[in-house]
Design a protein around this motif. Structure first.
Motif, PDB file in Angstrom:
ATOM      1  N   ARG A  10       9.584  -2.992  10.822  1.00  8.28           N
ATOM      2  CA  ARG A  10       9.584  -4.436  10.555  1.00  8.28           C
ATOM      3  C   ARG A  10       8.273  -5.074  10.992  1.00  8.28           C
ATOM      4  N   ARG A  11       7.731  -4.629  12.102  1.00 15.90           N
ATOM      5  CA  ARG A  11       6.483  -5.186  12.612  1.00 15.90           C
ATOM      6  C   ARG A  11       5.332  -4.898  11.652  1.00 15.90           C
ATOM      7  N   ILE A  12       5.269  -3.662  11.137  1.00 16.54           N
ATOM      8  CA  ILE A  12       4.212  -3.304  10.181  1.00 16.54           C
ATOM      9  C   ILE A  12       4.322  -4.158   8.926  1.00 16.54           C
ATOM     10  N   LEU A  13       5.544  -4.295   8.418  1.00 15.31           N
ATOM     11  CA  LEU A  13       5.740  -5.073   7.192  1.00 15.31           C
ATOM     12  C   LEU A  13       5.418  -6.550   7.408  1.00 15.31           C
ATOM     13  N   SER A  14       5.770  -7.075   8.569  1.00 15.93           N
ATOM     14  CA  SER A  14       5.524  -8.499   8.828  1.00 15.93           C
ATOM     15  C   SER A  14       4.042  -8.808   8.959  1.00 15.93           C
ATOM     16  N   ARG A  15       3.241  -7.815   9.351  1.00 18.09           N
ATOM     17  CA  ARG A  15       1.803  -8.015   9.520  1.00 18.09           C
ATOM     18  C   ARG A  15       0.998  -7.517   8.325  1.00 18.09           C
ATOM     19  N   SER A  16       1.680  -7.123   7.277  1.00 14.53           N
ATOM     20  CA  SER A  16       1.001  -6.549   6.115  1.00 14.53           C
ATOM     21  C   SER A  16       0.130  -7.575   5.389  1.00 14.53           C
ATOM     22  N   PRO A  17      -1.045  -7.157   4.925  1.00 16.43           N
ATOM     23  CA  PRO A  17      -1.883  -8.063   4.139  1.00 16.43           C
ATOM     24  C   PRO A  17      -1.447  -8.142   2.675  1.00 16.43           C
ATOM     25  N   TYR A  18      -0.448  -7.348   2.300  1.00 16.62           N
ATOM     26  CA  TYR A  18      -0.036  -7.278   0.899  1.00 16.62           C
ATOM     27  C   TYR A  18       1.081  -8.278   0.636  1.00 16.62           C
ATOM     28  N   THR A  19       0.910  -9.049  -0.420  1.00 14.62           N
ATOM     29  CA  THR A  19       1.816 -10.142  -0.734  1.00 14.62           C
ATOM     30  C   THR A  19       2.597  -9.858  -2.019  1.00 14.62           C
ATOM     31  N   THR A  20       3.577 -10.726  -2.290  1.00 12.99           N
ATOM     32  CA  THR A  20       4.336 -10.585  -3.541  1.00 12.99           C
ATOM     33  C   THR A  20       3.425 -10.796  -4.749  1.00 12.99           C
ATOM     34  N   GLN A  21       2.369 -11.587  -4.576  1.00 19.96           N
ATOM     35  CA  GLN A  21       1.412 -11.772  -5.670  1.00 19.96           C
ATOM     36  C   GLN A  21       0.673 -10.466  -5.973  1.00 19.96           C
ATOM     37  N   HIS A  22       0.302  -9.741  -4.923  1.00 19.04           N
ATOM     38  CA  HIS A  22      -0.293  -8.420  -5.122  1.00 19.04           C
ATOM     39  C   HIS A  22       0.680  -7.506  -5.869  1.00 19.04           C
ATOM     40  N   TRP A  23       1.945  -7.559  -5.453  1.00 13.68           N
ATOM     41  CA  TRP A  23       2.939  -6.681  -6.074  1.00 13.68           C
ATOM     42  C   TRP A  23       3.130  -7.006  -7.557  1.00 13.68           C
ATOM     43  N   GLN A  24       3.114  -8.266  -7.903  1.00 15.77           N
ATOM     44  CA  GLN A  24       3.252  -8.634  -9.314  1.00 15.77           C
ATOM     45  C   GLN A  24       2.079  -8.082 -10.131  1.00 15.77           C
ATOM     46  N   ALA A  25       0.896  -8.079  -9.573  1.00 15.29           N
ATOM     47  CA  ALA A  25      -0.257  -7.502 -10.255  1.00 15.29           C
ATOM     48  C   ALA A  25      -0.094  -5.995 -10.409  1.00 15.29           C
ATOM     49  N   VAL A  26       0.453  -5.353  -9.378  1.00 11.43           N
ATOM     50  CA  VAL A  26       0.727  -3.918  -9.457  1.00 11.43           C
ATOM     51  C   VAL A  26       1.734  -3.630 -10.558  1.00 11.43           C
ATOM     52  N   ARG A  27       2.791  -4.422 -10.604  1.00 13.20           N
ATOM     53  CA  ARG A  27       3.831  -4.225 -11.629  1.00 13.20           C
ATOM     54  C   ARG A  27       3.253  -4.292 -13.036  1.00 13.20           C
ATOM     55  N   ALA A  28       2.279  -5.170 -13.237  1.00 17.24           N
ATOM     56  CA  ALA A  28       1.663  -5.288 -14.564  1.00 17.24           C
ATOM     57  C   ALA A  28       0.874  -4.043 -14.926  1.00 17.24           C
ATOM     58  N   ARG A  29       0.423  -3.290 -13.924  1.00 18.26           N
ATOM     59  CA  ARG A  29      -0.352  -2.072 -14.170  1.00 18.26           C
ATOM     60  C   ARG A  29       0.522  -0.834 -14.355  1.00 18.26           C
ATOM     61  N   LEU A  30       1.770  -0.910 -13.943  1.00 18.32           N
ATOM     62  CA  LEU A  30       2.597   0.299 -13.876  1.00 18.32           C
ATOM     63  C   LEU A  30       3.875   0.164 -14.709  1.00 18.32           C
TER      64      LEU A  30
END
Length: 272
Positions: A10-30
């Protein structure tokens, strides 16, 4: 009961620099992630973030990686593990090295007569026993579609294979799987593919003929097809598909068929 492992996750995920906006961009690529349930996507996103925390991506000169590039690679790495217990399946390495293009790999082989052969082989990927995974960045960029090609999945399948020692086409099977069933399905398909190529080296095979190189490559190539062209794999080698389905705990063919039936972008993409 309090769990240090869960707290650290949970600590790693809470401090992650990756956002839902990043994930949406990933989804468009895959496109190969299309059809995943919302809970599956959320789990994959989190596991991709954890993958990037645990593994170092080293890019050689000529490659500039941003957050979306990194997350795209990690999502493909974690897709095969999506429905497996989080048991550190990728424990055999700590680093992925990215080359700007295909690279030359020195090879050595001792034949049955004891003669040692050496040659240089041009490759787009390589997985070393107890060493890094090497990927050519153009191959990574070309991965992610339903087109029977995924360099990331291919090379990381070798790492799963190596959990038992040298890569031989037999990863650690689950307790409800039988080695006899796995061996029978894989050996029959592998022998059939080799027989076709022995009869005609230029034959148009149902899957990439590179799978006939050895049992390790057969497992890696069929793992690629399982996630990126499940219809082709199931049609050519249904018993192999069933064994991979049991191992990966997923059914990409059902997901693809649902997309072809219900999604307008997929209605004309069936391969037969």
């Amino acid at each position: 009961m309090w769990s240090f492992r869960a707290w650290r996750r949970r600590r790693i995920l809470s401090r992650s620099p990756y956002t839902t906006q990043h994930w949406q961009a990933v989804r468009a690529r895959l496109p190969i992630l299309d059809g995943l349930a919302e809970a599956e996507e959320q789990r994959l996103f989190q596991r991709a973030v954890l993958f990037l925390h645990r593994k170092r991506l080293t890019s050689l000169p000529g490659i500039e990686l941003d957050e979306i590039d990194r997350l795209t690679l990690a999502a493909q790495a974690e897709l095969p593990l999506l429905h497996l217990a989080d048991l550190d399946w990728y424990q055999g390495f700590h680093e992925i090295v990215l080359y700007p293009d295909d690279f030359v790999s020195p090879q050595r082989h001792r034949d049955a007569a004891g003669v040692e052969h050496e040659w240089d082989d041009e490759r787009s990927g390589e997985a070393w026993q107890q060493g890094p995974v090497i990927l050519a960045w153009p191959g990574v960029q070309s991965s992610g579609g339903w087109d029977a090609y995924n360099l990331v999945i291919h090379e990381l399948a070798h790492k799963l294979d190596m959990l038992n020692g040298d890569a031989n086409g037999l990863p650690p099977l689950h307790r409800d799987m039988r080695i006899q069933d796995w061996a029978a399905a894989m050996q029959a398909a592998y022998d059939g593919l080799n027989a076709t190529l022995d009869a005609d080296p230029e034959a148009e095979t149902a899957i990439d003929p590179y799978a006939a190189e050895n049992p390790a490559e057969f497992f890696a190539v069929t793992s690629e097809y399982f996630f990126t062209a499940p219809d082709l794999l199931a049609a050519a080698f249904p018993a192999v598909y069933q064994q991979l389905q049991a191992f990966y705990r997923q059914d990409p063919l059902a997901r693809l068929r649902a997309l072809q039936q219900n999604h307008p972008d997929y209605r004309d993409t069936t391969n037969g």
